[in-house]
Scaffold this motif. Structure first.
Motif, PDB file in Angstrom:
ATOM      1  N   ILE A 100       0.841  -1.084   0.227  1.00 42.78           N
ATOM      2  CA  ILE A 100      -0.075   0.112  -0.044  1.00 42.78           C
ATOM      3  C   ILE A 100       0.817   1.244   0.173  1.00 42.78           C
ATOM      4  O   ILE A 100       1.634   1.525   0.665  1.00 42.78           O
ATOM      5  CB  ILE A 100      -0.994  -0.157   1.108  1.00 42.78           C
ATOM      6  N   ASN A 101       0.573   2.052  -1.043  1.00 39.86           N
ATOM      7  CA  ASN A 101       1.642   3.255  -1.050  1.00 39.86           C
ATOM      8  C   ASN A 101       1.024   4.655  -0.863  1.00 39.86           C
ATOM      9  O   ASN A 101       0.962   5.580  -1.885  1.00 39.86           O
ATOM     10  CB  ASN A 101       2.098   3.032  -2.678  1.00 39.86           C
ATOM     11  N   ASN A 160      -1.117   4.920   5.141  1.00 41.07           N
ATOM     12  CA  ASN A 160      -1.569   3.665   3.954  1.00 41.07           C
ATOM     13  C   ASN A 160      -3.051   3.254   4.323  1.00 41.07           C
ATOM     14  O   ASN A 160      -3.296   2.222   4.136  1.00 41.07           O
ATOM     15  CB  ASN A 160      -0.470   2.559   4.411  1.00 41.07           C
ATOM     16  N   GLY A 171       3.396  -1.993   3.865  1.00 40.54           N
ATOM     17  CA  GLY A 171       2.957  -0.620   3.726  1.00 40.54           C
ATOM     18  C   GLY A 171       4.242   0.133   3.413  1.00 40.54           C
ATOM     19  O   GLY A 171       5.343  -0.377   3.752  1.00 40.54           O
ATOM     20  N   CYS A 181      -1.140  -0.072   7.676  1.00 40.58           N
ATOM     21  CA  CYS A 181      -2.311   0.286   7.258  1.00 40.58           C
ATOM     22  C   CYS A 181      -3.182   0.744   8.314  1.00 40.58           C
ATOM     23  O   CYS A 181      -3.292   0.222   9.488  1.00 40.58           O
ATOM     24  CB  CYS A 181      -3.155  -0.898   6.449  1.00 40.58           C
TER      25      CYS A 181
END
Length: 255
Positions: free
Chosen positions: A18-19, A25, A55, A62
Motif C-alpha cells: 500500500i503506497n 496507508n 505498507g 495500514c
C-alpha cells in the motif's frame, strides 16, 4: 503517485505494498482494486510461492479505511457496497491457495488489523501498535476480520481484543500468538529470511497444505459468518453515533 505497488521478487515472493504514506496507508477504492490485482497475479503466476503485504514508509502498515473517502457513505446500503467488496477480497486472501504474510512495518489499526489477520503469518517491527479500534467509531469490524480472528486465536482472547477496541504492543500480540516474530528493523529481506524454509519447497507442497486448512474453514462456514459480520457493520454504519464519532475523530486529526 500510485496508491499501491506490486513487485515480483526472484525468491518467489510477490510483494503488494500500500503506497499512501501521507494517509498512513489507508485503504481507498484504488487500494481495494490493487489487492484484487495482486491476488490475481499471485494466483496465475506459477513462479509466485507466497504473497507478502506491507505498507510504504515507517509509520504505518495500514490505518484501515480512508475516513475522508468512506465517510461520504451514509446509508447501510452505501456502506455495504464498499464493505462487502473488501470483505470478499479478505475472504479470498484468507483462503488463498498460496501462503501469505503480513509484513507489519508500522501501526496496523482497524481495517489494517483485519488485513493482517487474513494473512497466514504476521511479522512485525518491535515498536508497532496494533488493534481493532472500530468500536471507538461506533461500528464493528466491517470486512469480516472478527470472524477470521476467531479462527486464529483462542475465542476468549479474540473477543477481549475486539471488545476492548484498544491498541497492543507487538510483544503482547506475540505472546497471544497473533504475531509470529518481532524484529527491530523490518523490510522485504526480513520476509525472505522468515520465509526461507517455506520458499525452498515445491509450490505443489505448499498449496496442498494450505488447501487442507481452507477445507476446514469451508466446513465451518467462514464465508457466511463473515458475510453476516459485514451486514451487521453496515447497519451500525448509518447510525448517527458512528457519523458523530468519525467527524469527531477527523476534526481532532486536523487540529
Amino acid at each position: 503517485m500510485d496508491d499501491f505497488i506490486i513487485t515480483s521478487h526472484p525468491s518467489g515472493i510477490l510483494e503488494w505494498r500500500i503506497n499512501r504514506p501521507e494517509k498512513r496507508n489507508a485503504v481507498n477504492f484504488n487500494v481495494i482494486k490493487g489487492l484484487e490485482e495482486a491476488l490475481d497475479w499471485a494466483e496465475k503466476d506459477q513462479q509466485v510461492k507466497t504473497l507478502v503485504i506491507m505498507g510504504t514508509g515507517k509509520q504505518a502498515f495500514c490505518s484501515g479505511g480512508d475516513l475522508d473517502e468512506f465517510h461520504q457513505l451514509k446509508t447501510s446500503e452505501e456502506a455495504y457496497s464498499m464493505l462487502s467488496k473488501m470483505g470478499n477480497l479478505l475472504y479470498r486472501l484468507a483462503t488463498f491457495i498460496k501462503p501469505t504474510l503480513a509484513l507489519i512495518n508500522g501501526s496496523a489499526v482497524g481495517g489494517g488489523c483485519e488485513i493482517a489477520t487474513a494473512c497466514d503469518f504476521r511479522i512485525a517491527k518491535k515498536e508497532c501498535k496494533m488493534g481493532f479500534i472500530q468500536g471507538r467509531l461506533g461500528i464493528t469490524t466491517g470486512w469480516g476480520g472478527a470472524s477470521i480472528l476467531y479462527e486464529k486465536l483462542p475465542p476468549q482472547e479474540a473477543m477481549k481484543i475486539l471488545l476492548e477496541a484498544n491498541t497492543y504492543s507487538t510483544d503482547q500480540l506475540k505472546e497471544l500468538g497473533f504475531v509470529q516474530e518481532v524484529f527491530e528493523k523490518i523490510d522485504i529481506h526480513t520476509a525472505e529470511d522468515y520465509l526461507s524454509h517455506i520458499l525452498k519447497n515445491h509450490l505443489h507442497v505448499l498449496m496442498c497444505y494450505k488447501e487442507a486448512l481452507v477445507s476446514k474453514w469451508q466446513h465451518s462456514a467462514l464465508q457466511s459468518r463473515m458475510e453476516k459480520e459485514i451486514r451487521n457493520c453496515s447497519i451500525l454504519w448509518e447510525k448517527e453515533e458512528h457519523h458523530q464519532a468519525v467527524e469527531k475523530f477527523r476534526t481532532r486529526k486536523k487540529e
